[in-house]
Design an enzyme around this catalytic site. Structure first.
Site, short mmCIF file in Angstrom:
data_model
loop_
_atom_site.label_atom_id
_atom_site.label_comp_id
_atom_site.label_asym_id
_atom_site.label_seq_id
_atom_site.Cartn_x
_atom_site.Cartn_y
_atom_site.Cartn_z
N LYS A 48 0.83 -1.20 0.00
CA LYS A 48 0.00 0.00 0.00
C LYS A 48 0.87 1.25 0.00
O LYS A 48 1.95 1.25 0.59
CB LYS A 48 -0.88 0.04 1.25
CG LYS A 48 -1.93 -1.02 1.39
CD LYS A 48 -2.64 -0.90 2.72
CE LYS A 48 -3.69 -1.96 2.93
NZ LYS A 48 -4.87 -1.77 2.07
N ARG A 87 -10.28 -11.48 2.48
CA ARG A 87 -11.21 -12.52 2.03
C ARG A 87 -10.54 -13.90 2.04
O ARG A 87 -11.22 -14.92 2.13
CB ARG A 87 -11.75 -12.18 0.65
CG ARG A 87 -10.74 -12.22 -0.48
CD ARG A 87 -11.20 -11.39 -1.67
NE ARG A 87 -11.17 -9.97 -1.36
CZ ARG A 87 -11.60 -9.02 -2.20
NH1 ARG A 87 -12.09 -9.34 -3.38
NH2 ARG A 87 -11.56 -7.75 -1.84
#
Length: 472
Positions: free
Chosen positions: A246, A320
């Protein structure tokens, strides 16, 4: 982290029998209370008090001490633009014990009383912070112990999210889970490190293996009878994005990426403290998504616990993955209900902003109960669809599933569809894509970690699992 159950007087009501001062809640143009003296009435009028939301007028007695207060409760339309209107006065009032003088419906009174308690929350583990000294008597007709449990559960979630990542890794989240369990006589087991591979949790292991802080799956169980409720919470204690790292602007709030775990622990505390007659299981995949030589890579393909293969197309879509193995484990027992909570996608924030978490379910009755519960307790939720035409977006061809579909559209929905693939044996399932953070301070909601959806779920449980079983 400091003991999450330490004594916090500001999160408690004044005991019955204490001397109190009246706090009058007045809407615009409402007449001043008849109990006011002529001098108090004249003073309020001279101050121009008109009931505008958030306005406050302190009234004195003949000796010059504080005798009462008028609080502007605003119009119903104005109050609908926020939450916890009464909390706005808790930090403004002088020290003392106060009682509400207003004709509030029980549901509204409970929300306002809870908001007052939550206004007293401070995350003071690392710096001393002033706490409001005005205390409240629980309004008549309400259950003070129950409201205090709700406040304590929300404070637990906030504390966990607010704790910086150097003090809240997988091991510390494990310890916090065990502290909650110990409070209520629950049992906790953990699968840690390379044992995740031996025990069939390859995705949790893959995401967490690059960090020196060992990944783990935490499994809390409580209750011996009643319907079985399983809560699954994303516990990514810090998310660098992995090899798809990120930028700094996106990494700044990643201590809150375990907000799903924090929220299910807060909800679990509420359920156990209220002694609801059900069987509760809490599953938390606790990992740190780090950068290192052992990090999982884009284009890797893993076989999940469910047997579905997953192609990794972005290591920053790790939540996820860990949830997939945990949901598969939950589904193996076919509980009556599985609820999954995760700070999962930026797409949900783009769609609904920070205040309104979306939830996904195929069950119409479950959806209706959650929406109704959210409205009643001022804990907003909004349903989004498991839109099946988008299923092809999560099917890369080279594997059963793609963890990060290209195109940048419908990200919250495709993530929810991904998770649904791992729940095949349980009839009732809902996924919540929460934010877990309050970006600006509001009454009862300081800037920082936020508990979202827990009270809505709690309020919906009688309708979901049966009022004859759960009498709240």
């Amino acid at each position: 982290m400091t003991d999450p159950f330490r004594n916090r007087p500001a999160l408690r009501f004044v005991p019955d029998g204490a001397e109190t001062l009246p706090l009058y809640l007045l809407e615009p143009d409402a007449p001043l209370p008849a109990a006011l003296t002529p001098a108090q009435r004249a003073f309020a009028q001279a101050q121009g008090f008109a009931g505008a939301l958030g306005s406050l007028c302190l009234l004195s007695d003949a000796q010059g001490g504080v005798a009462a207060a008028l609080f502007g409760y605003g119009t119903a339309a104005r109050r609908r633009r926020g939450r916890y209107a009464l909390a706005g006065v808790a930090a403004k009032l002088p020290a003392g014990n106060w009682r509400i003088v207003a004709d509030l419906p029980p549901g509204v009174a409970e929300v306002e009383a809870l908001g007052w308690l939550l206004e007293g929350y401070r995350f003071d583990d690392y710096a001393a912070l002033a706490v409001p000294e005005a205390r409240l008597v629980c309004p008549e007709g309400l259950d003070p112990a129950r409201i205090e449990v709700l406040a304590e559960g929300e404070a637990l979630t906030r504390d966990l999210i607010n704790t910086p990542p150097n003090d809240m890794g997988p091991e510390e989240l494990d310890a916090a889970t065990r502290a909650v369990a110990a409070r209520h006589g629950a049992e906790v087991t953990a699968v840690v490190g390379d044992d995740l591979l031996a025990r069939g949790y390859p995705l949790i292991h893959a995401v967490g293996r690059a960090s020196p802080r060992a990944p783990r799956l935490l499994d809390l169980r409580w209750g011996a009878a009643g319907p079985e409720l399983t809560l699954v919470g994303k516990g990514v204690c810090f998310d660098t994005g992995g090899l798809d790292i990120k930028p700094p602007s996106s990494m700044g709030l990643m201590k809150k990426d375990m907000g799903g775990a924090a929220t299910v622990l807060g909800l679990a505390h509420m359920i156990m403290a209220l002694k609801l007659p059900l069987r509760l299981r809490v599953l938390i995949p606790a990992v740190e998504n780090a950068v290192g030589g052992a990090a999982f890579r884009p284009q890797d393909i893993y076989t999940s616990r469910k047997g579905l293969t997953v192609e990794i197309n972005n290591t920053d879509a790790e939540g996820r993955l860990v949830l997939a193995d945990a949901l598969a484990a939950a589904d193996e027992e076919s509980p009556d209900l599985i609820l999954c909570m995760a700070t999962l996608t930026g797409a949900a924030r783009v769609a609904l902003g920070p205040d309104v978490p979306p939830f996904f379910t195929d069950d119409e009755a479950l959806a209706g109960a959650l929406a109704s519960g959210a409205r009643r307790v001022a804990d907003p939720l909004w349903r989004l669809p498991f839109w099946e035409p988008y299923e092809s977006m999560i099917e890369p061809g080279i594997a059963d599933l793609d963890n990060a579909p290209s195109g940048g559209m419908a990200g919250s929905i495709t993530a929810a569809l991904f998770l649904r693939r791992f729940v095949t044996e349980t009839g009732r399932f809902a996924h919540f894509d929460i934010y877990g953070w309050q970006p600006t301070a509001q009454p009862g909601r300081p800037k920082g970690g936020a508990c979202q959806g827990a009270r809505a779920i709690l309020a919906a449980l009688p309708e979901i699992l049966g009022p004859e079983v759960l009498d709240l």
